[in-house]
Design a protein around this motif. Structure first.
Motif, PDB file in Angstrom:
ATOM      1  N   VAL A   1       0.834  -1.200   0.000  1.00 34.88           N
ATOM      2  CA  VAL A   1       0.000   0.000   0.000  1.00 34.88           C
ATOM      3  C   VAL A   1       0.869   1.251   0.000  1.00 34.88           C
ATOM      4  O   VAL A   1       0.641   2.193  -0.779  1.00 34.88           O
ATOM      5  N   ARG A   2       1.872   1.279   0.864  1.00 35.94           N
ATOM      6  CA  ARG A   2       2.753   2.454   0.951  1.00 35.94           C
ATOM      7  C   ARG A   2       3.466   2.702  -0.367  1.00 35.94           C
ATOM      8  O   ARG A   2       3.571   3.844  -0.825  1.00 35.94           O
TER       9      ARG A   2
ATOM     10  N   VAL B   1       4.241  10.428   5.237  1.00 36.85           N
ATOM     11  CA  VAL B   1       3.862   9.282   6.065  1.00 36.85           C
ATOM     12  C   VAL B   1       2.575   8.693   5.499  1.00 36.85           C
ATOM     13  O   VAL B   1       1.565   9.381   5.402  1.00 36.85           O
ATOM     14  N   VAL B   2       2.629   7.415   5.119  1.00 44.53           N
ATOM     15  CA  VAL B   2       1.452   6.733   4.596  1.00 44.53           C
ATOM     16  C   VAL B   2       0.770   5.991   5.742  1.00 44.53           C
ATOM     17  O   VAL B   2       1.369   5.122   6.368  1.00 44.53           O
ATOM     18  N   PHE B   3      -0.477   6.313   5.994  1.00 43.90           N
ATOM     19  CA  PHE B   3      -1.253   5.676   7.057  1.00 43.90           C
ATOM     20  C   PHE B   3      -1.751   4.309   6.573  1.00 43.90           C
ATOM     21  O   PHE B   3      -2.000   4.102   5.380  1.00 43.90           O
ATOM     22  N   ASP B   4      -1.909   3.410   7.513  1.00 46.64           N
ATOM     23  CA  ASP B   4      -2.386   2.064   7.210  1.00 46.64           C
ATOM     24  C   ASP B   4      -3.911   2.009   7.249  1.00 46.64           C
ATOM     25  O   ASP B   4      -4.569   2.839   7.890  1.00 46.64           O
ATOM     26  N   PHE B   5      -4.460   0.993   6.572  1.00 48.29           N
ATOM     27  CA  PHE B   5      -5.889   0.732   6.714  1.00 48.29           C
ATOM     28  C   PHE B   5      -6.165   0.302   8.155  1.00 48.29           C
ATOM     29  O   PHE B   5      -5.331  -0.309   8.825  1.00 48.29           O
ATOM     30  N   ILE B   6      -7.346   0.627   8.635  1.00 48.39           N
ATOM     31  CA  ILE B   6      -7.736   0.245   9.985  1.00 48.39           C
ATOM     32  C   ILE B   6      -8.188  -1.211   9.979  1.00 48.39           C
ATOM     33  O   ILE B   6      -9.015  -1.622   9.153  1.00 48.39           O
TER      34      ILE B   6
END
Length: 612
Positions: free
Chosen positions: A479-480, A509-514
């Motif tokens: 994803v990142r 900064v790439v946030f992750d899926f919850i």
């Protein structure tokens, strides 16, 4: 090299340009940094612009420098022979402020007079209301000035070793290049426009060495703490006037500051705030203790929280942009939050403001979807002179001038117009913006946060529909990588702004899926927030049975596409609305308890409440 060029080698460029062209130009328009002080040799001394002009002109046989401004009228600024200006202009002119009609006669007397003189028309920007919409009287006056330039003739004079035919120049001092009618400024070879630039690093360094005397560093050897402090001072004052350097050193001296404390003096002078919130003793403790608090506030984003804390620690130590030539001018911190919607990007920005400055009021948010039009940059920095909204100033610049210590969020940056992005580039590089009113706003104490949803969806070239590029089934690293590649392509290829991407550097900064586990924690946290708010505002205890909680979980299913925001939206419909209905209809009294046995779905949702 002729005589004048040898003599003026180390003088400011605008002086060399003016003095070297007096044989071909009758009038000069000096614009820009005309209110500054300038270093002149042989022993460096700092003088106002008009004094510098006199020192440059006098050796070529000029007998007087006459000054005119709309307030005080005519004054003999300097004379080589006593009374020569009064004799040329006539009795009673010196010290008077004549009408515009009378002013024409005196301009002619100087330009065509028998004695070698120069006339400086100071504050010339204030001779007319608007250069784009001049009235008839103003038009006639400047048309006369143009004709005077065309009819003037150079006159032979000067000392024997430098006999030359030179004009008696009329020198207009204006703030901006467009402050006089455009047709005057572009009228031909007899009128020359010269920009007066801000001092460069070399001139600021020479000024700082001269000012070191005021700080007791007259003989500070090279490499000493005092000498290094003055070198750093010269770099920190990038974009400032020589006059500002004088004032900063005076401020430092009056407060008993030494050379090593000049950064604080620069900050006080620029921002007007003596208390530096970044230097407060409890800030380091708050940041050290803030890790667990941030993880609690923004769940499931360990990497983003740790990266944010690193940047805050760097900002607190004053090391942001330490690799740059003038690090003190850049923002304290810069973060670019990317990733799916509803994963905590905005929430983390708000949490940073609360952690660093202790209050949510220091948080400033701009939705970039509102800045997609070409003129949208005017909302940030204010409209140009003559346009609607000029007097109001810019939303961004005005807010930061009121409180320079802020966390500023620019939400969904990809929706901003390219001209707005250019303003961000200036902030990231120089740490300052000049608004439509000519006022400079400094962002050196701010933390800037940019958010983006780039890389999550793309447009299908065949159908034109928006389709997902990444989803929760993918590995976080995949994803990142996808998101970062999309961001790089967007700024480099689509916007042609690779330099802006470079300013973000490694701060993306790439946030992750919850995950489902994190979603359950967010659900419990938001539910507890609702119950606490009712208790605090209405002093009513809301007691949910385990069955009621399970019912709410079923009514608020988790969607990875909507993230934590989707949970909040569902809770609003499934719990807040029916809870408000019950409290309102029952007219719940303070100190009471509302026990909820279950929640029934439907339209509307209803609560099963235990009877009193």
């Amino acid at each position: 090299m002729n005589g004048w060029s040898k003599r003026l080698t180390d003088w400011p460029p605008f002086v060399r340009e003016l003095a070297g062209t007096l044989s071909v130009h009758a009038q000069y328009i000096l614009h820009g940094n005309v209110r500054d002080r300038f270093l002149v040799p042989p022993k460096p001394s700092s003088l106002p612009l008009v004094d510098v002009l006199w020192e440059a002109l006098r050796p070529d046989g000029y007998l007087a420098l006459i000054r005119y401004d709309p307030v005080h009228g005519f004054t003999a600024h300097a004379e080589a022979e006593q009374g020569v200006a009064a004799r040329l202009l006539g009795t009673g002119v010196i010290g008077s402020a004549p009408s515009m009609d009378a002013l024409r006669k005196h301009l002619t007397a100087v330009a065509q007079g028998p004695a070698r003189m120069a006339l400086v028309i100071d504050y010339a920007s204030r001779l007319l209301v608007s250069p784009a919409h001049i009235n008839q009287d103003e038009h006639d006056f400047f048309r006369f000035a143009l004709k005077l330039a065309e009819q003037a003739t150079p006159q032979l004079g000067g000392p024997a070793e430098r006999q030359a035919a030179l004009f008696n120049p009329l020198i207009w001092l204006v703030d901006g290049e467009r402050d006089l009618p455009a047709w005057l400024m572009a009228s031909g070879p007899r009128v020359r426009t010269i920009g007066v630039a801000l001092p460069g690093l070399d001139e600021r360094a020479r000024t700082s060495r001269m000012l070191a005397v005021d700080l007791g560093l007259l003989d500070a050897p090279a490499g000493s703490d005092g000498a290094r402090a003055m070198e750093q001072f010269a770099r920190q004052t990038d974009g400032m006037r020589t006059r500002d350097l004088h004032e900063i050193v005076r401020l430092a001296r009056d407060r008993g500051m030494g050379a090593t404390e000049l950064p604080d003096a620069v900050r006080i002078y620029k921002l007007g705030f003596e208390d530096n919130l970044w230097h407060r003793g409890e800030l380091r403790r708050r940041i050290q203790e803030g890790e667990s608090w941030l993880h609690e506030r923004v769940r499931g984003q360990r990497r983003a929280v740790l990266k944010t804390l690193d940047i805050l620690k760097r900002a607190a130590l004053g090391l942001s942009g330490a690799q740059a030539t003038a690090p003190g001018t850049r923002p304290r911190g810069v973060l670019f939050f990317a990733g799916p919607t509803g994963v905590g990007k905005t929430e983390l920005a708000k949490a940073v403001a609360e952690l660093v400055f202790g209050e949510a009021d220091s948080f400033l948010r701009f939705d970039m979807s509102e800045f997609s039009a070409e003129h949208a940059a005017d909302r940030l920095i204010g409209a140009p002179p003559g346009y609607v909204g000029f007097e109001a100033g810019g939303e961004l610049t005005s807010a930061v001038r009121r409180m320079p210590f802020r966390v500023i969020l620019f939400d969904e940056i990809e929706k901003a117009h390219p001209q707005v992005l250019d303003k961000f580039l200036q902030i990231l590089e120089d740490g300052r913006l000049t608004d439509g009113q000519g006022m400079t706003t400094h962002f050196s104490e701010c933390v800037l946060v940019f958010t983006s949803n780039l890389g999550i969806r793309r447009e299908d070239p065949r159908t034109g529909e928006r389709v997902r590029t990444v989803d929760e089934s993918m590995e976080p690293e995949e994803v990142r990588e996808t998101v970062l590649d999309t961001i790089n392509q967007h700024f480099t290829d689509k916007l042609n702004r690779p330099e802006l991407l470079n300013r973000f550097g490694d701060n993306i900064v790439v946030f992750d899926f919850i995950s489902a586990t994190v979603a359950a924690q967010i659900f419990d946290g938001q539910l507890d927030n609702i119950i606490r708010r009712v208790s605090e505002q209405h002093r009513v205890t809301v007691d949910l049975t385990s069955r009621a909680r399970d019912d709410l979980r079923e009514l608020c299913p988790f969607s990875p596409q909507n993230g934590g925001r989707g949970i909040g939206n569902a809770l609003e419909s499934a719990f807040i609305n029916p809870l408000a209905r019950e409290l309102f209809d029952r007219d719940a009294a303070p100190g009471g308890t509302l026990r909820i046995l279950g929640v029934d779905g439907g339209d509307p949702v209803t609560l099963r409440v235990e009877s009193p």
